[in-house]
Design an enzyme around this catalytic site. Structure first.
Site, PDB file in Angstrom:
ATOM      1  CD  GLN A 326     -34.168  25.832   4.551  1.00  0.00           C
ATOM      2  OE1 GLN A 326     -33.722  24.867   5.134  1.00  0.00           O
ATOM      3  NE2 GLN A 326     -33.626  27.023   4.609  1.00  0.00           N
ATOM      4  CD1 TRP A 331     -26.500  14.385   1.713  1.00  0.00           C
ATOM      5  CD2 TRP A 331     -25.062  12.762   1.216  1.00  0.00           C
ATOM      6  NE1 TRP A 331     -26.911  13.252   2.376  1.00  0.00           N
ATOM      7  CE2 TRP A 331     -26.044  12.232   2.092  1.00  0.00           C
ATOM      8  CE3 TRP A 331     -24.044  11.918   0.779  1.00  0.00           C
ATOM      9  CZ2 TRP A 331     -26.041  10.897   2.512  1.00  0.00           C
ATOM     10  CZ3 TRP A 331     -24.048  10.599   1.209  1.00  0.00           C
ATOM     11  CH2 TRP A 331     -25.037  10.100   2.053  1.00  0.00           C
ATOM     12  CG  ASP A 332     -30.294  14.545  -0.617  1.00  0.00           C
ATOM     13  OD1 ASP A 332     -29.409  14.708   0.236  1.00  0.00           O
ATOM     14  OD2 ASP A 332     -31.504  14.422  -0.331  1.00  0.00           O
ATOM     15  CD  GLU A 473     -28.840  14.211   8.589  1.00  0.00           C
ATOM     16  OE1 GLU A 473     -30.022  14.281   8.948  1.00  0.00           O
ATOM     17  OE2 GLU A 473     -28.362  14.908   7.678  1.00  0.00           O
ATOM     18  CE  LYS A 588     -32.720  11.061   9.255  1.00  0.00           C
ATOM     19  NZ  LYS A 588     -32.454  12.488   9.077  1.00  0.00           N
TER      20      LYS A 588
HETATM   21  C1  BGC Z   1     -31.011  12.841   5.568  1.00  0.00           C
HETATM   22  C2  BGC Z   1     -29.883  13.458   4.800  1.00  0.00           C
HETATM   23  C3  BGC Z   1     -30.436  14.080   3.542  1.00  0.00           C
HETATM   24  C4  BGC Z   1     -31.555  15.050   3.866  1.00  0.00           C
HETATM   25  C5  BGC Z   1     -32.231  15.583   2.617  1.00  0.00           C
HETATM   26  C6  BGC Z   1     -32.070  13.873   5.853  1.00  0.00           C
HETATM   27  O1  BGC Z   1     -33.143  13.289   6.502  1.00  0.00           O
HETATM   28  O2  BGC Z   1     -30.542  12.291   6.774  1.00  0.00           O
HETATM   29  O3  BGC Z   1     -28.923  12.488   4.460  1.00  0.00           O
HETATM   30  O4  BGC Z   1     -29.430  14.735   2.858  1.00  0.00           O
HETATM   31  O5  BGC Z   1     -32.542  14.396   4.622  1.00  0.00           O
HETATM   32  O6  BGC Z   1     -32.776  14.559   1.860  1.00  0.00           O
END
Ligand code: BGC
Length: 765
Positions: A326, A331-332, A473, A588
């Protein structure tokens, strides 16, 4: 599949062009400038080949489900026909044919040749940095024997779009020798305009207008003389109603300005701009050519994803490479993309953090909606800070049913992560102005949120955080995720610390701020108590392991490889609630390891946990390999550091992450992995840590690296750093008022203004 490879230090190329790889190459070879991302691909590419120009600040929801950025009409479309047959890269057999990106200057190029005759087309495209709304393209046609060709160039107004058509109206017109397309977005009603200019060098007859339902072009017949080339320049300008009240007029004016300046002048200015950027961000590595190019390539993508021209927009998790995720921040942004700017370009870093300040209203609204106080930042954040993450992000690909993921309401670490970033910025810059005017409000609002979210357990006489999702996640609805608890404790502490400092140093300012925020000293005392009594999972005295969350060790212990055999379909989502990983110890991505990237722990504790968690991590998130590289490098685990460094830097080039997960498209450039490249080198191999009173290094260069050179800006002082296997030199450029205290291993020195400090000791290997 044809893998792209480096040709020299600054060029990524794919030769020959692999079939069916248009999407990937389009992301890899894109040109961008933080305002727009023009996907790679040849001038004749259409939506079937994923041609697209993604424009920031154009959030719109076309399909009732996703808000995403728009891809706008391609005003640089061009098609060449020889004997009625289209010249296409897909038919080019010539050994020169291919596609490339010069990432020093963000210049996309390509060569295609005809199947009959000797016609050859080179194109060259760049998204201008000095003129952010402008993209330029030059096409050169050559022929040994000479030929007549048909040329069609202008606006293809039916671009590729991920989730539905974003324009409810579209008008195509010609004005003052330029072509224009004026649109209004489907849901948000935002006006967007693109303008296309075309110039053919030489004296050819004037072009005719060719109109289609979804395109407006100029057509003409051209002679390509023998052994001489003809040159066609195209200029595109794009504006939205969020940039200016009359985007059509602005795009016309900008394109006219560009056309009168001309391609060569614009390219020169553009390159000069990039030269300036590289002075800040470049890491020069002598001794490993591949890593050198990879670090620069990743840095390039971090830079073009960052809207450094404004402090109102986020860095998207896929940058502006496509519409996946989007065009929004996770948090990246704070933990992966931002640190490079903190230590090299503080104004850009302040801009990124200011975005979180401007989006506080969205975070306040989310907290309120979910029954909390303060600022609960959205998991997926666009322009306004409203939560963009839908309740159902993935689907169960076996049944087609929606999966209720709780990224949006349980992944609370986003808020303390932002506080952490504010503090990291402050430690490196001592920017009191930012801290008082914006940082304090972020820290206090997050403090309020955490206070309302943390829970007291009378039975255990401690504070706990229940029902969360940590960075991993796959395990939703867990209690006391170590990462989240440590980040929360840190965020509460720094908020309280700042409050106490302002009480002493700036009580008037604090009084105004507190009254606006409804914050009183007794509440701050409660934050302090909460931070003190918050449960922080400790290393087990024998194994030294930190449990990722309550009960994690009781889950089935299986590794990702054998677990994958239980899949019925490759694209199944592995996590909550029915995924194959949910009741196991397979994670993950880095979670406890992520904690070590942000907080100090004993070396033995890190090593023991690394041994344990690393094999259990699937690294399905592109964030994970980079964190493993950073932590391994910092603790001297050089084989792992090297392995994960390469893995992280090659995520996009080697295409290690499938673009689909749980039925959702998440392809494009993995911007967080690009952002962490700089950190792996600086925080990992150089072991840099910055506290309010000193700068520490613990350098360990990978085998084969003879020299590493880069620039930093710490407390306003520009420092040129040069590391060799057995020495480190720091040179302060500016004659700043105060020196910087530096600790290298056990050696301490003061880097005085406009002077050089050299450490020759043998560093720990
Ligand atoms: C990750 C998250 C990350 C997001 C966007 C997800 O697959 O688990 O930590 O913020 O992707 O990169």
């Amino acid at each position: 599949m044809q893998r792209p490879a480096f040709e020299g230090p600054w060029k990524l190329a794919v030769r020959p062009y692999g079939p069916d790889e248009d999407f990937r190459y389009g992301s890899l070879m894109m040109s961008g400038n933080g305002y727009l991302g023009f996907r790679g691909g040849f001038p004749d590419f259409r939506k079937e080949e994923y041609a697209g120009c993604i424009v920031s600040d154009t959030y719109d929801c076309a399909d009732g489900k996703w808000k995403e950025l728009c891809t706008v009409p391609n005003a640089l479309f061009a098609e060449v026909r020889l004997n009625k047959r289209k010249l296409s890269i897909h038919d080019s057999v010539d050994s020169r044919a291919g596609h490339a990106l010069d990432f020093r200057y963000g210049e996309t190029s390509g060569t295609a040749s005809g199947t009959d005759g000797d016609l050859c087309m080179n194109f060259h495209r760049f998204a201008s940095f000095p003129h952010l709304h402008c993209v330029w393209q030059r096409i050169e046609l050559t022929s040994e024997t000479g030929c007549r060709i048909d040329f069609l160039g202008g606006i293809d107004a039916d671009p590729w779009s991920l989730n539905g058509r974003h324009f409810r109206t579209m008008e195509l017109d010609r004005e003052s020798g330029l072509l224009r397309a004026d649109m209004v977005t489907s849901e948000s009603g935002l006006p967007v305009s693109v303008v296309s200019g075309l110039r053919i060098q030489g004296t050819e007859p004037g072009p005719e207008l060719h109109r289609e339902r979804t395109g407006l072009y100029l057509v003409l017949e051209l002679t390509v003389p023998p052994r001489r080339s003809i040159v066609i320049d195209q200029c595109m300008s794009v504006y939205s109603g969020n940039d200016t009240p009359d985007p059509g007029a602005a795009a016309l004016k900008d394109a006219a300005r560009g056309m009168s300046a001309g391609f060569d002048t614009e390219l020169m200015k553009h390159r000069a701009h990039w030269d300036g950027l590289w002075q800040k961000y470049d890491i020069s590595i002598d001794g490993d050519e591949e890593i050198q190019s990879l670090v620069r390539y990743n840095t390039y993508h971090n830079v073009i994803a960052t809207p450094a021209h404004t402090d109102h927009l986020p860095i998207g998790a896929r940058g502006l490479s496509c519409q996946a995720y989007q065009g929004a921040a996770f948090w990246d942004q704070e933990i992966f993309n931002l640190p490079m700017y903190i230590y090299t370009d503080p104004p850009a870093a302040a801009g990124i953090l200011s975005y979180r300040y401007h989006t506080l209203p969205g975070a306040l609204e989310k907290a309120k909606r979910l029954g909390y106080e303060g600022a609960y930042y959205p998991w997926i954040s666009g322009d306004s800070g409203e939560e963009l993450c839908p309740d159902h992000f993935f689907i169960d690909v076996l049944t087609g049913r929606k999966i209720r993921n709780h990224f949006n309401d349980w992944q609370i670490h986003i808020s303390p992560d932002i506080s952490y970033a504010v503090w990291e910025y402050y430690r490196a810059t001592l920017d009191e102005e930012f801290l008082r005017t914006k940082g304090a409000e972020i820290l206090f609002r997050v403090g309020q949120f955490l206070y309302s979210r943390v829970h007291y357990s009378p039975a255990r006489e401690r504070y706990e955080i229940i029902r969360v999702l940590g960075p991993d996640e796959y395990h939703e609805n867990v209690d006391n995720n170590a990462f989240t608890n440590y980040q929360t404790c840190f965020a509460l502490k720094i908020a309280a610390e700042l409050f106490r400092r302002l009480e002493r140093e700036d009580p008037d300012h604090l009084a105004k701020l507190s009254s606006r925020l409804g914050l009183a000293p007794p509440r701050v005392a409660e934050w302090e108590e909460m931070a003190q009594k918050l449960y922080l999972p400790q290393p087990d005295p024998e194994s030294l392991l930190i449990e990722q969350f309550d009960g994690y060790f009781r889950h089935e212990d299986i590794l990702p490889g054998p677990l994958a055999e239980r899949l019925q379909k490759e694209s199944e989502y592995w996590g909550w609630p029915n995924g194959i990983a949910f009741a196991t110890q397979v994670i993950k991505q880095a979670d406890v390891i992520q904690l070590f990237a942000l907080h100090p722990f004993d070396k033995d504790v890190i090593a023991a946990n690394y041994e344990y968690y690393e094999p259990r991590s699937q690294h399905r998130s592109s964030l994970s390999p980079g964190v493993h590289a950073l932590v391994a490098a910092r603790t001297g685990n050089m084989p792992r550091a090297d392995e994960y460094l390469r893995r992280s830097l090659k995520i996009d080039i080697a295409d290690t992450h499938p673009p689909d997960s749980g039925g959702t498209f998440i392809g494009g450039i993995h911007t967080a992995a690009c952002g962490i490249a700089w950190q792996i080198v600086v925080k990992g191999f150089l072991g840099m840590e910055v506290s309010v009173d000193e700068l520490r290094f613990q350098p360990r260069l990978p085998r084969g690296w003879n020299k590493l050179a880069l620039s930093l800006r710490i407390r306003g002082v520009r420092i040129h750093l040069e590391a060799r296997p057995d020495s480190l030199s720091l040179e302060a450029e500016d004659s700043a008022a105060a020196g910087v205290s530096v600790l290298v291993g056990e050696d301490r020195g003061i880097l005085k203004p406009a002077s050089r400090l050299v450490f020759n000791g043998k560093f720990v290997q």
